[in-house]
Design a protein around this motif. Structure first.
Motif, PDB file in Angstrom:
ATOM      1  N   THR A   1      15.145  30.302  37.435  1.00 41.48           N
ATOM      2  CA  THR A   1      16.535  29.850  37.443  1.00 41.48           C
ATOM      3  C   THR A   1      16.896  29.093  36.164  1.00 41.48           C
TER       4      THR A   1
ATOM      5  N   SER B   1      14.743  34.887  39.716  1.00 37.48           N
ATOM      6  CA  SER B   1      15.413  33.951  40.615  1.00 37.48           C
ATOM      7  C   SER B   1      16.894  33.940  40.201  1.00 37.48           C
ATOM      8  N   GLY B   2      17.617  32.961  40.722  1.00 41.39           N
ATOM      9  CA  GLY B   2      19.008  32.824  40.295  1.00 41.39           C
ATOM     10  C   GLY B   2      20.020  33.077  41.388  1.00 41.39           C
ATOM     11  N   ALA B   3      19.526  33.462  42.584  1.00 40.69           N
ATOM     12  CA  ALA B   3      20.469  33.734  43.673  1.00 40.69           C
ATOM     13  C   ALA B   3      21.226  32.464  44.060  1.00 40.69           C
ATOM     14  N   ILE B   4      20.493  31.383  44.233  1.00 38.16           N
ATOM     15  CA  ILE B   4      21.150  30.136  44.639  1.00 38.16           C
ATOM     16  C   ILE B   4      22.101  29.659  43.537  1.00 38.16           C
TER      17      ILE B   4
ATOM     18  N   ASN C   1      13.108  39.630  43.897  1.00 31.38           N
ATOM     19  CA  ASN C   1      13.272  38.210  44.221  1.00 31.38           C
ATOM     20  C   ASN C   1      12.604  37.989  45.571  1.00 31.38           C
ATOM     21  N   GLU C   2      12.381  36.738  45.894  1.00 26.31           N
ATOM     22  CA  GLU C   2      11.871  36.440  47.242  1.00 26.31           C
ATOM     23  C   GLU C   2      12.974  36.763  48.250  1.00 26.31           C
TER      24      GLU C   2
ATOM     25  N   ASP D   1      14.699  35.382  50.674  1.00 25.53           N
ATOM     26  CA  ASP D   1      14.837  33.980  51.094  1.00 25.53           C
ATOM     27  C   ASP D   1      15.328  33.814  52.531  1.00 25.53           C
TER      28      ASP D   1
ATOM     29  N   GLU E   1       8.990  30.122  47.875  1.00 27.38           N
ATOM     30  CA  GLU E   1       9.372  29.966  46.470  1.00 27.38           C
ATOM     31  C   GLU E   1      10.618  29.090  46.303  1.00 27.38           C
ATOM     32  N   ILE E   2      11.419  28.999  47.357  1.00 29.80           N
ATOM     33  CA  ILE E   2      12.568  28.091  47.303  1.00 29.80           C
ATOM     34  C   ILE E   2      12.065  26.655  47.225  1.00 29.80           C
TER      35      ILE E   2
ATOM     36  N   ASP F   1       9.583  28.720  42.271  1.00 35.40           N
ATOM     37  CA  ASP F   1      10.590  29.509  41.564  1.00 35.40           C
ATOM     38  C   ASP F   1      10.050  30.883  41.155  1.00 35.40           C
TER      39      ASP F   1
HETATM   40  N1  GLU Z   1      14.779  32.827  45.325  1.00 34.83           N
HETATM   41  C1  GLU Z   1      15.522  31.686  44.884  1.00 34.83           C
HETATM   42  C2  GLU Z   1      16.725  32.126  44.063  1.00 34.83           C
HETATM   43  O1  GLU Z   1      16.767  33.231  43.605  1.00 34.83           O
HETATM   44  C3  GLU Z   1      14.618  30.788  44.106  1.00 34.83           C
HETATM   45  C4  GLU Z   1      15.319  29.550  43.707  1.00 34.83           C
HETATM   46  C5  GLU Z   1      14.565  28.587  42.853  1.00 34.83           C
HETATM   47  O2  GLU Z   1      13.443  28.230  43.215  1.00 34.83           O
HETATM   48  O3  GLU Z   1      15.127  28.167  41.831  1.00 34.83           O
HETATM   49  O4  GLU Z   1      17.633  31.370  43.881  1.00 34.83           O
END
Ligand code: GLU
Length: 266
Positions: free
Chosen positions: A24, A60-63, A144-145, A147, A153-154, A158
């Motif tokens: 992220t 990552s980057g979904a959140i 990505n994980e 989630d 990983e959250i 990451d």
């Molecule tokens: N799977 C989460 C995402 O893509 C990981 C977030 C993180 O650890 O920054 O946002």
């Protein structure tokens, strides 16, 4: 086909499988928005790499994507809020990758995985087959994980560990973990101007204790999970590099020996 990158320590062969992990902080370039420029930088590099490497991205980057639209966390930071944010942000993240990569003539596909998928023989086989088929058809898997069903990983990592598991399952030649720092240092470079970059680590176990005590105190964080990823890679005889993903062309620069980074050799 002969690889044109300078790469003295690796045997040159027809096809190399490369896993690139983008966290992220790399993807947001230190801001609170996903950086279109960083995704464009990735696309430009993949365009140059695609004749010589099959590249799998773990992103990552979904959140972070969801945060641009909504905040479900209130005053809490609970996992379920992050999971819901990831569910909202993941399609937006993929839309960004899809739009930007397509504008470079690159095709993407989404794979969402959890650690458990690597423990189950059938799930492992299915995952390996899916990724192989995507690569065969020149689609870039963006992993990505998942989630919704997993929070590992959250909470911590990451996607560092996930990227190493992916590298292992597809029998990758090497894994590049993009970091917001040049690699592993022998002391905290933000505090100690004389801290030296460790350019090669032969056995992660040798520095593990040291890293836990000294390096995990860095503001960048995350070195402990990177060492764990290196151990997984070592188990699979896969080289892992930690490179500074904030640099433009960080993959190409590292491959061409134009930037310093930490290599976990095997
Ligand atoms: N799977 C989460 C995402 O893509 C990981 C977030 C993180 O650890 O920054 O946002």
């Amino acid at each position: 086909m002969v690889c044109f990158w300078k790469w003295p320590n690796k045997k040159i062969k027809d096809e190399e499988k490369l896993v690139v992990k983008i966290g992220t902080s790399t993807l947001t370039a230190g801001t609170n928005r996903v950086s279109h420029a960083k995704i464009e930088d990735l696309a430009r590099q993949l365009l140059k790499l695609r004749d010589h490497y099959d590249v799998v991205i773990v992103s990552s980057g979904a959140i972070a994507c969801a945060r641009q639209y909504v905040d479900l966390s209130g005053h809490t930071n609970y996992a379920d809020s992050k999971q819901a944010m990831a569910a909202i942000g993941q399609p937006k993240l993929m839309k960004l990758y899809d739009d930007i990569f397509e504008s470079f003539g690159l095709h993407v596909a989404q794979c969402l995985l959890t650690y458990r998928d690597f423990e189950d023989i059938t799930a492992r086989e299915n995952t390996r087959n899916t990724i192989a088929k995507l690569l065969e058809h020149k689609y870039i898997p963006i992993i990505n994980e998942n989630d919704t069903v997993a929070i590992e990983e959250i909470l911590l990592g990451d996607n560092d560990k996930l990227s190493a598991l992916v590298a292992g399952i597809i029998d990758a030649d090497f894994l590049i973990i993009a970091s917001d720092i040049d690699g592993l240092y022998d002391d905290n470079p933000h505090v100690n101007p004389n801290a030296k970059l460790i350019t090669e680590v032969r056995d992660p176990a040798e520095i593990k204790q040291y890293v836990q005590e000294k390096i995990s105190g860095l503001g960048t964080g995350g070195m402990t999970t990177k060492i764990h990823a290196a151990e997984i890679c070592r188990h699979h005889q896969i080289e892992m590099w930690i490179v500074n993903g904030t640099e433009i062309n960080f993959i190409l620069q590292a491959l061409e020996g134009k930037m310093r980074f930490t290599k976990f050799s095997v």
